[in-house]
Motif scaffolding. Structure first.
Motif, PDB file in Angstrom:
ATOM      1  N   GLU A 183      27.914 -15.738 -22.478  1.00 37.57           N
ATOM      2  CA  GLU A 183      28.853 -15.012 -21.635  1.00 37.57           C
ATOM      3  C   GLU A 183      28.270 -13.710 -21.088  1.00 37.57           C
ATOM      4  OE1 GLU A 183      32.487 -14.416 -23.711  1.00 37.57           O
ATOM      5  OE2 GLU A 183      32.868 -16.567 -24.002  1.00 37.57           O
ATOM      6  N   LEU A 184      27.057 -13.357 -21.515  1.00 40.35           N
ATOM      7  CA  LEU A 184      26.424 -12.127 -21.055  1.00 40.35           C
ATOM      8  C   LEU A 184      25.721 -12.380 -19.724  1.00 40.35           C
ATOM      9  CD1 LEU A 184      25.699  -9.167 -21.766  1.00 40.35           C
ATOM     10  CD2 LEU A 184      23.629 -10.060 -22.880  1.00 40.35           C
ATOM     11  N   GLU A 185      26.093 -11.631 -18.714  1.00 40.71           N
ATOM     12  CA  GLU A 185      25.508 -11.808 -17.380  1.00 40.71           C
ATOM     13  C   GLU A 185      24.165 -11.089 -17.295  1.00 40.71           C
ATOM     14  OE1 GLU A 185      28.147 -10.687 -14.271  1.00 40.71           O
ATOM     15  OE2 GLU A 185      29.755 -12.057 -14.909  1.00 40.71           O
ATOM     16  N   LEU A 186      23.136 -11.869 -17.072  1.00 42.34           N
ATOM     17  CA  LEU A 186      21.782 -11.357 -16.919  1.00 42.34           C
ATOM     18  C   LEU A 186      21.144 -12.044 -15.718  1.00 42.34           C
ATOM     19  CD1 LEU A 186      20.535 -11.419 -20.642  1.00 42.34           C
ATOM     20  CD2 LEU A 186      21.235  -9.414 -19.329  1.00 42.34           C
ATOM     21  N   PRO A 187      20.182 -11.375 -15.040  1.00 40.40           N
ATOM     22  CA  PRO A 187      19.608 -10.064 -15.363  1.00 40.40           C
ATOM     23  C   PRO A 187      20.560  -8.919 -15.020  1.00 40.40           C
ATOM     24  CG  PRO A 187      18.683 -10.886 -13.329  1.00 40.40           C
ATOM     25  CD  PRO A 187      19.533 -12.001 -13.869  1.00 40.40           C
ATOM     26  N   ARG A 188      20.287  -7.798 -15.644  1.00 43.46           N
ATOM     27  CA  ARG A 188      21.036  -6.584 -15.353  1.00 43.46           C
ATOM     28  C   ARG A 188      20.190  -5.369 -15.722  1.00 43.46           C
ATOM     29  NH1 ARG A 188      26.215  -5.749 -18.993  1.00 43.46           N
ATOM     30  NH2 ARG A 188      26.660  -7.882 -18.330  1.00 43.46           N
ATOM     31  N   THR A 189      20.581  -4.228 -15.173  1.00 44.36           N
ATOM     32  CA  THR A 189      19.925  -2.964 -15.489  1.00 44.36           C
ATOM     33  C   THR A 189      20.885  -2.116 -16.311  1.00 44.36           C
ATOM     34  OG1 THR A 189      18.574  -2.997 -13.478  1.00 44.36           O
ATOM     35  CG2 THR A 189      18.864  -0.870 -14.560  1.00 44.36           C
ATOM     36  N   VAL A 190      20.431  -1.696 -17.479  1.00 45.22           N
ATOM     37  CA  VAL A 190      21.226  -0.856 -18.367  1.00 45.22           C
ATOM     38  C   VAL A 190      20.794   0.595 -18.168  1.00 45.22           C
ATOM     39  CG1 VAL A 190      21.877  -0.377 -20.748  1.00 45.22           C
ATOM     40  CG2 VAL A 190      21.404  -2.727 -20.031  1.00 45.22           C
ATOM     41  N   ILE A 191      21.757   1.455 -17.883  1.00 45.18           N
ATOM     42  CA  ILE A 191      21.497   2.878 -17.667  1.00 45.18           C
ATOM     43  C   ILE A 191      22.417   3.671 -18.587  1.00 45.18           C
ATOM     44  CG2 ILE A 191      21.520   4.775 -15.999  1.00 45.18           C
ATOM     45  CD1 ILE A 191      21.125   2.703 -13.797  1.00 45.18           C
ATOM     46  N   SER A 192      21.853   4.610 -19.352  1.00 49.32           N
ATOM     47  CA  SER A 192      22.670   5.407 -20.272  1.00 49.32           C
ATOM     48  C   SER A 192      21.971   6.713 -20.602  1.00 49.32           C
ATOM     49  CB  SER A 192      22.947   4.625 -21.562  1.00 49.32           C
ATOM     50  OG  SER A 192      21.766   4.522 -22.349  1.00 49.32           O
ATOM     51  N   ARG A 193      22.654   7.535 -21.371  1.00 46.48           N
ATOM     52  CA  ARG A 193      22.085   8.780 -21.864  1.00 46.48           C
ATOM     53  C   ARG A 193      21.761   8.607 -23.342  1.00 46.48           C
ATOM     54  NH1 ARG A 193      21.396  13.903 -20.610  1.00 46.48           N
ATOM     55  NH2 ARG A 193      21.523  15.530 -22.213  1.00 46.48           N
ATOM     56  N   ILE A 194      20.493   8.806 -23.708  1.00 53.61           N
ATOM     57  CA  ILE A 194      20.033   8.636 -25.084  1.00 53.61           C
ATOM     58  C   ILE A 194      19.571   9.977 -25.634  1.00 53.61           C
ATOM     59  CG2 ILE A 194      18.247   7.596 -26.551  1.00 53.61           C
ATOM     60  CD1 ILE A 194      18.345   5.131 -24.772  1.00 53.61           C
ATOM     61  N   PRO A 207      28.013  10.096 -23.710  1.00 52.52           N
ATOM     62  CA  PRO A 207      28.382  10.310 -22.319  1.00 52.52           C
ATOM     63  C   PRO A 207      27.564  11.455 -21.713  1.00 52.52           C
ATOM     64  CG  PRO A 207      30.328  10.158 -23.726  1.00 52.52           C
ATOM     65  CD  PRO A 207      29.144  10.273 -24.636  1.00 52.52           C
ATOM     66  N   GLY A 208      27.374  11.383 -20.416  1.00 51.23           N
ATOM     67  CA  GLY A 208      26.630  12.441 -19.743  1.00 51.23           C
ATOM     68  C   GLY A 208      25.637  11.885 -18.758  1.00 51.23           C
ATOM     69  N   GLU A 209      24.832  12.771 -18.205  1.00 50.52           N
ATOM     70  CA  GLU A 209      23.860  12.362 -17.189  1.00 50.52           C
ATOM     71  C   GLU A 209      22.861  11.372 -17.776  1.00 50.52           C
ATOM     72  OE1 GLU A 209      20.505  14.337 -14.219  1.00 50.52           O
ATOM     73  OE2 GLU A 209      21.771  15.615 -15.481  1.00 50.52           O
ATOM     74  N   PRO A 210      22.695  10.203 -17.153  1.00 49.65           N
ATOM     75  CA  PRO A 210      21.777   9.192 -17.692  1.00 49.65           C
ATOM     76  C   PRO A 210      20.332   9.695 -17.709  1.00 49.65           C
ATOM     77  CG  PRO A 210      23.274   8.218 -16.084  1.00 49.65           C
ATOM     78  CD  PRO A 210      23.438   9.702 -15.981  1.00 49.65           C
ATOM     79  N   ASN A 211      19.600   9.283 -18.747  1.00 49.79           N
ATOM     80  CA  ASN A 211      18.174   9.607 -18.830  1.00 49.79           C
ATOM     81  C   ASN A 211      17.342   8.404 -19.267  1.00 49.79           C
ATOM     82  OD1 ASN A 211      18.800   9.372 -21.536  1.00 49.79           O
ATOM     83  ND2 ASN A 211      18.386  11.514 -22.066  1.00 49.79           N
ATOM     84  N   ALA A 212      17.974   7.225 -19.329  1.00 48.24           N
ATOM     85  CA  ALA A 212      17.277   6.025 -19.801  1.00 48.24           C
ATOM     86  C   ALA A 212      17.701   4.823 -18.965  1.00 48.24           C
ATOM     87  CB  ALA A 212      17.583   5.773 -21.278  1.00 48.24           C
TER      88      ALA A 212
END
Length: 318
Positions: A183-194, A207-212
């Motif tokens: 059920e996971l739609e791929l390909p995809r781009t994951v963007i987050s703040r680490i 939460p916050g400005e993404p850096n990854a």
């Protein structure tokens, strides 16, 4: 640019001596008194022994046990090495020329000395075995991740290769084995703040400005497992592991995500199924395109039963 001061002691086991600058202010009568206070984890008897043996030096040579404290000076010595568990896996050599060395690192081998891993690191092993005392890595891999690392052989071109990684002009490809989710739609781009805090083992997303940023695609699937290609655009600590976990498909063998598992350092079973599979870039010296690929494979995909039981020495490679 200020040139780094040449240590007055030679390398030992491929490692430079430790350098301690003596503070300008202080009321220590002798250098020995300062070292006892400065190095509380070192037995004073060991400091005394090093002084007697001539193992602590300044630019003029060995320091006498009763040598007066010299504000603003510096001393050098080799730290005692910790007891280490031998990592029973070989380093593969992918490419070597006058400027660079590309290796295929096994799981469980740290890239550089840190903490309890000193001699059992890729850098120290390579410096000793290949007689390359000036070798340095252009980037790093986690101890539990296998695959390609580029080292710099020639100090004169060190900055050019390190700059490629700092400017993110090196194309990196990883492979990972994880649960297959239809059920996971791929390909995809994951963007987050680490965020990774000092003295804390795990990184975390907030939460916050993404850096990854990581592009993830499914290469193939069978028997409930998927083989994934990961293309990171950034290089945050544990980025690939966190991004796979955030999709609900943590990488097999991950002892940090989703749950922290206390695994003894001498336990070489069930390695993290993450592999730095390719490095591609325009060589900053020759201006020629270069691509290097791993010769290793991920055991959980090619030998699931063997991976679950743990690899034999030399394992997880062709």
């Amino acid at each position: 640019m200020r040139r780094r001061q040449q240590p007055p002691l030679p390398k030992r086991h491929g490692l430079d001596p430790a350098r301690l600058r003596l503070p300008e202010d202080g009321d220590w009568a002798t250098i020995r008194d300062h070292l006892v206070e400065r190095l509380p984890r070192v037995d004073p008897a060991r400091i005394d022994a090093l002084l007697r043996e001539g193992g602590i030096v300044d630019l003029d040579g060995p320091i006498a046990p009763d040598a007066a404290y010299v504000p603003g000076g510096a001393v050098w010595f080799h730290r005692d090495l910790p007891d280490e568990t031998k990592v029973p896996f070989q380093i593969g050599i992918v490419h070597r020329d006058e400027n660079i060395l590309v290796i295929d690192k096994p799981h469980f081998l740290s890239t550089i000395p840190r903490g309890q891993h000193i001699l059992q690191t890729a850098l120290v092993r390579l410096r000793r075995e290949l007689e390359l005392p000036d070798l340095v890595p252009a980037h790093r891999l986690d101890r539990v991740t296998a695959g390609l690392i580029l080292f710099i052989v020639n100090p004169a071109v060190r900055g050019a290769y390190q700059t490629m990684f700092h400017k993110r002009t090196v194309h990196k490809e990883y492979e990972a084995i994880a649960r297959f989710d239809p059920e996971l739609e791929l390909p995809r781009t994951v963007i987050s703040r680490i965020i990774k805090e000092r003295q804390v083992l795990r990184a975390f997303e907030e939460p916050g400005e993404p850096n990854a940023e990581t592009h993830i695609e499914l290469l193939e699937q069978r028997d409930g497992l998927g083989r994934y290609r990961l293309r990171p655009k950034t290089g945050r600590t544990h980025q690939l592991r966190l991004h796979m976990n955030s999709l609900g498909i943590p990488i097999l063998g991950d002892d940090f995500y989703p749950d922290l598992t206390d695994k003894p350092v001498e336990d070489f079973t069930r390695p993290l199924q993450l592999l730095a599979a390719a490095l591609e870039f325009t060589d900053p010296i020759s201006r020629q395109p270069r691509r290097f690929e791993t010769a290793r494979t991920l055991q959980a995909w090619h030998d699931p039963e063997g991976w679950a039981a743990g690899p034999a020495p030399g394992g997880d490679q062709l």
